[in-house]
Design a protein around this motif. Structure first.
Motif, PDB file in Angstrom:
ATOM      1  N   LEU A   1     -12.386  26.456 112.740  1.00 15.14           N
ATOM      2  CA  LEU A   1     -11.841  26.896 111.446  1.00 15.14           C
ATOM      3  C   LEU A   1     -12.666  28.003 110.800  1.00 15.14           C
ATOM      4  N   VAL A   2     -13.989  27.816 110.777  1.00 14.37           N
ATOM      5  CA  VAL A   2     -14.841  28.763 110.055  1.00 14.37           C
ATOM      6  C   VAL A   2     -15.761  29.565 110.971  1.00 14.37           C
ATOM      7  N   GLY A   3     -15.744  29.296 112.256  1.00 14.59           N
ATOM      8  CA  GLY A   3     -16.625  29.984 113.195  1.00 14.59           C
ATOM      9  C   GLY A   3     -17.994  29.328 113.263  1.00 14.59           C
ATOM     10  N   LYS A   4     -18.792  29.808 114.182  1.00 13.40           N
ATOM     11  CA  LYS A   4     -20.164  29.317 114.328  1.00 13.40           C
ATOM     12  C   LYS A   4     -20.998  29.853 113.169  1.00 13.40           C
ATOM     13  N   HIS A   5     -22.022  29.090 112.775  1.00 15.57           N
ATOM     14  CA  HIS A   5     -22.918  29.611 111.734  1.00 15.57           C
ATOM     15  C   HIS A   5     -23.895  30.561 112.401  1.00 15.57           C
ATOM     16  N   LYS A   6     -24.484  31.415 111.623  1.00 17.09           N
ATOM     17  CA  LYS A   6     -25.337  32.463 112.184  1.00 17.09           C
ATOM     18  C   LYS A   6     -26.803  32.322 111.778  1.00 17.09           C
ATOM     19  N   LYS A   7     -27.173  31.174 111.261  1.00 17.93           N
ATOM     20  CA  LYS A   7     -28.554  30.954 110.842  1.00 17.93           C
ATOM     21  C   LYS A   7     -29.450  30.801 112.066  1.00 17.93           C
ATOM     22  N   GLU A   8     -30.616  31.454 112.035  1.00 15.93           N
ATOM     23  CA  GLU A   8     -31.572  31.269 113.121  1.00 15.93           C
ATOM     24  C   GLU A   8     -32.157  29.871 113.090  1.00 15.93           C
ATOM     25  N   SER A   9     -32.429  29.381 111.886  1.00  9.99           N
ATOM     26  CA  SER A   9     -32.946  28.032 111.727  1.00  9.99           C
ATOM     27  C   SER A   9     -32.083  27.301 110.704  1.00  9.99           C
ATOM     28  N   CYS A  10     -31.636  26.138 111.060  1.00  8.28           N
ATOM     29  CA  CYS A  10     -30.773  25.352 110.164  1.00  8.28           C
ATOM     30  C   CYS A  10     -31.568  24.535 109.171  1.00  8.28           C
ATOM     31  N   PHE A  11     -32.886  24.463 109.365  1.00 12.25           N
ATOM     32  CA  PHE A  11     -33.715  23.597 108.536  1.00 12.25           C
ATOM     33  C   PHE A  11     -34.821  24.385 107.854  1.00 12.25           C
ATOM     34  N   LYS A  12     -34.929  24.213 106.549  1.00 12.91           N
ATOM     35  CA  LYS A  12     -36.013  24.830 105.791  1.00 12.91           C
ATOM     36  C   LYS A  12     -37.301  24.104 106.161  1.00 12.91           C
ATOM     37  N   GLU A  13     -38.354  24.859 106.476  1.00 13.77           N
ATOM     38  CA  GLU A  13     -39.633  24.250 106.815  1.00 13.77           C
ATOM     39  C   GLU A  13     -40.374  23.885 105.539  1.00 13.77           C
ATOM     40  N   VAL A  14     -40.831  22.641 105.459  1.00 13.75           N
ATOM     41  CA  VAL A  14     -41.527  22.127 104.281  1.00 13.75           C
ATOM     42  C   VAL A  14     -42.954  21.756 104.682  1.00 13.75           C
ATOM     43  N   TYR A  15     -43.931  22.237 103.913  1.00 13.58           N
ATOM     44  CA  TYR A  15     -45.348  21.969 104.159  1.00 13.58           C
ATOM     45  C   TYR A  15     -45.933  21.210 102.971  1.00 13.58           C
ATOM     46  N   GLY A  16     -47.077  20.613 103.164  1.00 14.28           N
ATOM     47  CA  GLY A  16     -47.775  19.921 102.083  1.00 14.28           C
ATOM     48  C   GLY A  16     -47.736  18.421 102.268  1.00 14.28           C
ATOM     49  N   GLU A  17     -47.760  17.726 101.147  1.00 12.67           N
ATOM     50  CA  GLU A  17     -47.710  16.262 101.183  1.00 12.67           C
ATOM     51  C   GLU A  17     -46.391  15.797 101.785  1.00 12.67           C
ATOM     52  N   PRO A  18     -46.394  14.712 102.551  1.00 11.77           N
ATOM     53  CA  PRO A  18     -45.147  14.220 103.141  1.00 11.77           C
ATOM     54  C   PRO A  18     -44.147  13.809 102.055  1.00 11.77           C
ATOM     55  N   PRO A  19     -42.906  14.232 102.173  1.00 12.80           N
ATOM     56  CA  PRO A  19     -41.877  13.800 101.221  1.00 12.80           C
ATOM     57  C   PRO A  19     -41.666  12.288 101.314  1.00 12.80           C
ATOM     58  N   MET A  20     -41.321  11.698 100.196  1.00 13.72           N
ATOM     59  CA  MET A  20     -41.002  10.274 100.144  1.00 13.72           C
ATOM     60  C   MET A  20     -39.491  10.118 100.312  1.00 13.72           C
ATOM     61  N   VAL A  21     -39.100   9.217 101.197  1.00 15.14           N
ATOM     62  CA  VAL A  21     -37.681   9.003 101.482  1.00 15.14           C
ATOM     63  C   VAL A  21     -37.298   7.558 101.174  1.00 15.14           C
TER      64      VAL A  21
END
Length: 117
Positions: free
Chosen positions: A6-26
């Motif tokens: 429907l919308v075509g392939k996405h063109k992002k080189e990386s699908c995930f934002k890289e996060v640094y620092g203290e580990p996120p709480m989930v």
């Protein structure tokens, strides 16, 4: 019909934002599966994304590294920690980070402490 039809392939080189620092709480996790390559992975939920103390939702569809689109599947297998059961994630784990600009959880990957700063 697949999303990429429907919308075509996405063109992002990386699908995930890289996060640094203290580990996120989930506080839980959802499973995502790419409709093109079939790859499946867990997306952890930073506190505030979905759940009891929801500030913002998570996206239903996100990009996969193959260029296709992945969606939340197997809802009956969602993981929810007990109240106040927040836990830090480890290096290399994918999660939805709070993103107040976007207004929705941002697909991210935890990279650990940034060295040399």
């Amino acid at each position: 019909m697949k999303m990429s039809d429907l919308v075509g392939k996405h063109k992002k080189e990386s699908c995930f934002k890289e996060v640094y620092g203290e580990p996120p709480m989930v506080h839980g996790a959802f499973t995502y599966r790419c409709e093109d390559c079939g790859n499946e992975w867990r997306m952890w939920l930073e506190v505030g994304v979905e759940g009891k103390d929801k500030i913002m939702p998570s996206p239903f569809t996100i990009g996969c590294k193959c260029g296709g689109w992945a969606e939340h599947v197997d809802w009956h297998k969602d993981i929810w920690f007990s109240e106040h059961g927040h836990r830090p994630i480890g290096i290399g784990m994918k999660f939805f980070a709070l993103d107040h600009e976007y207004g929705c959880g941002k697909a991210s990957i935890y990279m650990g402490e940034k060295k040399g700063y």
